[in-house]
Every structure is written in C-alpha cells, then in structure tokens.
Design a protein around this motif. Structure first.
Motif: not given
Length: 121
Positions: A32-38, A44-45, A47-51, A53-59
């Motif tokens: 679980w912790l490794r999944e969360v990290d990913a 990590k370019p 990752s959902e957070v990175s995407r 942050g770059r605007g590749e995903l809308a909120e």
C-alpha cells in the motif's frame, strides 16, 4: 515481527508484538505504501500528483484518494492561515506532508474499515 523498509523517502518501521504470522499483513502494508508513493509523489514524473501539477489532469479528473488528500491539504492551509500550503511558487504541487500521515493512518486501519471508507467516498 519487526520490519523496516525505505518508502516515500524515509524508513518506515512496522512492529507487531503479538504471536502469529503477520508477514502477509506486513506485505500488504508495504505494498500500500509503495502504491501511495507511486501515485502521490511529486518527484515521480508519471504520478497522479505530478500530472495534476503539470496541468495534464484537471482537478475534476483526479482519483477519490487524491481528492481526499487535496481536501485535507486545503483544510490545513485554511486552519494555519496559509502557513501550510502544498502549492508554493517555484515548487509546484507537493502534498507529501499530508500524504505520509494519511497513508500510514489508512495502512493501520483494519481491512473492513478501509473497505467501508472506500465505499463511502
């Protein structure tokens, strides 16, 4: 059982003092912790957070878990008058401080509570 693994940029220690075979449970916790990290790492370019942050995903397109984490981040930002903010100029989106606590708390929950929580989100 005592086990330490390096996850999310720091050592995580899992200790169970009861008798029995808790290795499978430990495997699930660290998976679980490794999944969360990913999914949530801004380092990590892919990752959902990175995407996000770059605007590749809308909120509106983020996962239920990320929505929950972002809501927690906003709660702490408002509660601290902006002293805590995961969106800092020059750093991008970095919810690591909240993600680490949230993920460890979720990992410590009994499986039936995690399932109930997921169903209510």
């Amino acid at each position: 059982m005592h086990r330490v693994e390096h996850v999310m940029g720091f050592p995580v220690s899992l200790r169970v003092d009861n008798e029995g075979d808790f290795e499978p449970a430990g495997d699930r916790v660290f998976a679980w912790l490794r999944e969360v990290d990913a999914r949530f790492s801004p380092f990590k370019p892919d990752s959902e957070v990175s995407r996000l942050g770059r605007g590749e995903l809308a909120e509106s397109e983020v996962s239920t878990d990320l929505r929950l984490v972002l809501d927690l981040c906003e709660h702490y930002r408002a509660a601290t008058g902006g002293a805590f903010d995961v969106r800092l100029p020059g750093r991008g989106l970095d919810p690591c401080a909240v993600v680490k606590g949230w993920s460890v708390q979720r990992a410590a929950e009994p499986p039936e509570r995690r399932r109930a929580h997921a169903a209510s989100c």
